[in-house]
Write a protein that holds these residues in place. Structure first.
Motif, PDB file in Angstrom:
ATOM      1  N   VAL A   8       0.827  -1.194   0.000  1.00 14.75           N
ATOM      2  CA  VAL A   8       0.000   0.000   0.000  1.00 14.75           C
ATOM      3  C   VAL A   8       0.869   1.254   0.000  1.00 14.75           C
ATOM      4  N   LEU A   9       2.154   1.124   0.398  1.00 15.70           N
ATOM      5  CA  LEU A   9       3.073   2.260   0.367  1.00 15.70           C
ATOM      6  C   LEU A   9       3.987   2.224  -0.843  1.00 15.70           C
ATOM      7  N   VAL A  10       4.601   1.081  -1.108  1.00 19.26           N
ATOM      8  CA  VAL A  10       5.496   0.939  -2.269  1.00 19.26           C
ATOM      9  C   VAL A  10       5.235  -0.427  -2.892  1.00 19.26           C
ATOM     10  N   SER A  11       4.972  -0.451  -4.173  1.00 20.66           N
ATOM     11  CA  SER A  11       4.663  -1.724  -4.830  1.00 20.66           C
ATOM     12  C   SER A  11       5.919  -2.565  -5.010  1.00 20.66           C
ATOM     13  N   GLY A  12       5.722  -3.878  -5.028  1.00 16.59           N
ATOM     14  CA  GLY A  12       6.846  -4.791  -5.235  1.00 16.59           C
ATOM     15  C   GLY A  12       7.514  -4.577  -6.579  1.00 16.59           C
ATOM     16  N   GLU A  13       6.727  -4.211  -7.607  1.00 21.26           N
ATOM     17  CA  GLU A  13       7.284  -3.975  -8.941  1.00 21.26           C
ATOM     18  C   GLU A  13       8.258  -2.797  -8.928  1.00 21.26           C
ATOM     19  N   VAL A  14       7.887  -1.738  -8.196  1.00 17.66           N
ATOM     20  CA  VAL A  14       8.764  -0.562  -8.087  1.00 17.66           C
ATOM     21  C   VAL A  14      10.061  -0.935  -7.390  1.00 17.66           C
ATOM     22  N   SER A  52       7.419  14.382 -13.672  1.00 16.70           N
ATOM     23  CA  SER A  52       7.660  13.464 -14.792  1.00 16.70           C
ATOM     24  C   SER A  52       8.036  12.116 -14.210  1.00 16.70           C
ATOM     25  N   ALA A  53       7.122  11.166 -14.295  1.00 17.81           N
ATOM     26  CA  ALA A  53       7.345   9.865 -13.683  1.00 17.81           C
ATOM     27  C   ALA A  53       8.480   9.138 -14.380  1.00 17.81           C
ATOM     28  N   VAL A  54       9.232   8.378 -13.582  1.00 20.87           N
ATOM     29  CA  VAL A  54      10.300   7.547 -14.134  1.00 20.87           C
ATOM     30  C   VAL A  54       9.706   6.527 -15.084  1.00 20.87           C
ATOM     31  N   GLN A 141       7.967   6.897  -6.138  1.00 19.18           N
ATOM     32  CA  GLN A 141       6.889   6.021  -6.560  1.00 19.18           C
ATOM     33  C   GLN A 141       6.101   5.469  -5.369  1.00 19.18           C
ATOM     34  N   CYS A 142       6.329   6.036  -4.173  1.00 20.26           N
ATOM     35  CA  CYS A 142       5.559   5.557  -3.022  1.00 20.26           C
ATOM     36  C   CYS A 142       4.197   6.245  -3.006  1.00 20.26           C
TER      37      CYS A 142
END
Length: 386
Positions: A8-14, A52-54, A141-142
């Motif tokens: 819910v804070l940081v996705s595993g993919e990120v 600008s998102a990564v 990305q959190c």
């Protein structure tokens, strides 16, 4: 209360992308400040935040919203108040203890709508955002950060409340799980022997930081006084230069053919001296600015040192419990303290130190080159004057 997982804070993919160094750098700008008013007539300033998102395809499901909702787009990004920036920093510090987040520009109750103040705050808010996204890219990305930079269909205030509710019920076990996933395989968390007595080292660090703060306060005041002094001297030299030029014009016009003192050449020499005074003034101003930033970073370091000490005291005063959940939480806190210790000494302290050294080195290097050039010009001026 729903039992949210760490994603819910940081996705595993990120986190996978971050560990693989496949995220690159995000970009953020703070621009176009506007004075607005609420329904009571109270005026305040909002700033346009463009991010600008990564990875533009990053899926983001707002807490309490439906999957598939898209962020609203405006010309200058989302509009955020200064109080929203305060929420962001406070929330990130709660999510990621022992990570250094730069301070925000100070709050000002009166005179906070003037154009000069607003522009200075805008520039410092942009610097704050840029420093956040330039270090640990997973922070960009959190969930709290994305909630801040992407205006959802749902109200941003509701979004903040939802994030705050999650953190309010965030257990030590969840915090430890999050850090294990974030720093899995990180070189700083490799097989290194535990510190003999980290509490003593942290106490020494706090003493050093407090002393540094005190010395920086003295340095800032001295540099500001020097800047004023150099500026005053440079102005007086320009007055002398103007007087010598007038004297030179009068002598040349009245005593044609007679050798006279080279007043105008002397004036040029003093004019060069005044330019040198301007450079010294600029150097003092830049050094004062760097010292102010270092003082703010020192305060940010003191914040995470205090976080560590608070946790350490809590563990020292907490008795062993027979309750399984209490025992599990205590074990998680002990392990979390180890992670915070490694972060503090092997990540954040080196970053803090390298930042201050780099800033001073860059400023001095630039001004030394300028001084060398100006001294060569002064020598030539002296040769022509006498």
């Amino acid at each position: 209360m729903e039992d949210f997982g760490v994603e819910v804070l940081v996705s595993g993919e990120v986190l996978d992308k971050w560990r693989e160094n496949a995220m690159g750098n995000a970009k953020v700008s703070v621009s176009n400040p506007k004075i607005e008013a609420n329904h009571f007539g109270m005026r305040y300033v909002t700033y346009g935040v463009n991010f600008s998102a990564v990875r533009p395809d990053t899926k983001y499901v707002s807490l309490g919203t439906q999957e598939g909702e898209q962020p609203e787009k405006t010309e200058d990004g989302v509009r955020r108040r200064y109080s929203d920036f305060i929420w962001l920093r406070k929330t990130l510090s709660r999510c990621f203890p022992a990570i250094l987040f730069p301070l925000l520009p100070p709050k000002k109750t009166f005179g906070n709508l003037g154009s000069e103040f607003v522009e200075d705050r805008r520039a410092r808010l942009e610097e704050f955002m840029s420093r956040i996204v330039s270090r640990h890219q997973f922070i960009a990305q959190c969930r709290p950060f994305l909630a801040f930079v992407r205006k959802r269909i749902s109200d941003f205030k509701d979004e903040k409340k939802a994030v705050d509710e999650v953190l309010q019920h965030w257990s030590p076990i969840k915090h430890l799980e999050l850090y294990k996933r974030i720093f899995k395989g990180h070189e700083a968390f490799g097989k290194r022997p535990p510190m003999a007595d980290p509490a003593d080292m942290v106490h020494f660090m706090k003493t050093f930081l407090l002393d540094t703060q005190a010395q920086l306060t003295v340095l800032i005041k001295s540099q500001e006084r020097l800047a004023k002094l150099h500026k005053s001297i440079a102005n007086q030299k320009r007055i002398m230069c103007a007087a010598l030029n007038i004297m030179g014009d009068q002598k040349v016009s009245r005593l044609q053919g007679i050798e006279t003192p080279k007043y105008m050449e002397m004036g040029n020499r003093i004019s060069k001296d005044a330019e040198q005074g301007d450079r010294q003034c600029n150097l003092s101003i830049e050094l004062a600015g760097i010292s102010i930033q270092e003082k703010e970073d020192t305060q940010a370091m003191l914040e995470i040192v205090t976080q560590w000490q608070r946790l350490h005291r809590y563990l020292d005063n907490r008795f062993e419990s027979k309750d399984e959940q209490d025992a599990a939480n205590r074990m998680a806190l002990v392990e979390l303290e180890r992670y915070m210790t490694v972060l503090l000494f092997h990540c954040e302290l080196p970053y803090y130190w390298s930042t201050k050294v780099k800033s001073f080195r860059e400023v001095y290097s630039k001004h030394i080159k300028e001084q060398h050039k100006s001294y060569l010009e002064l020598m030539k001026t002296w040769e022509t004057a006498f």
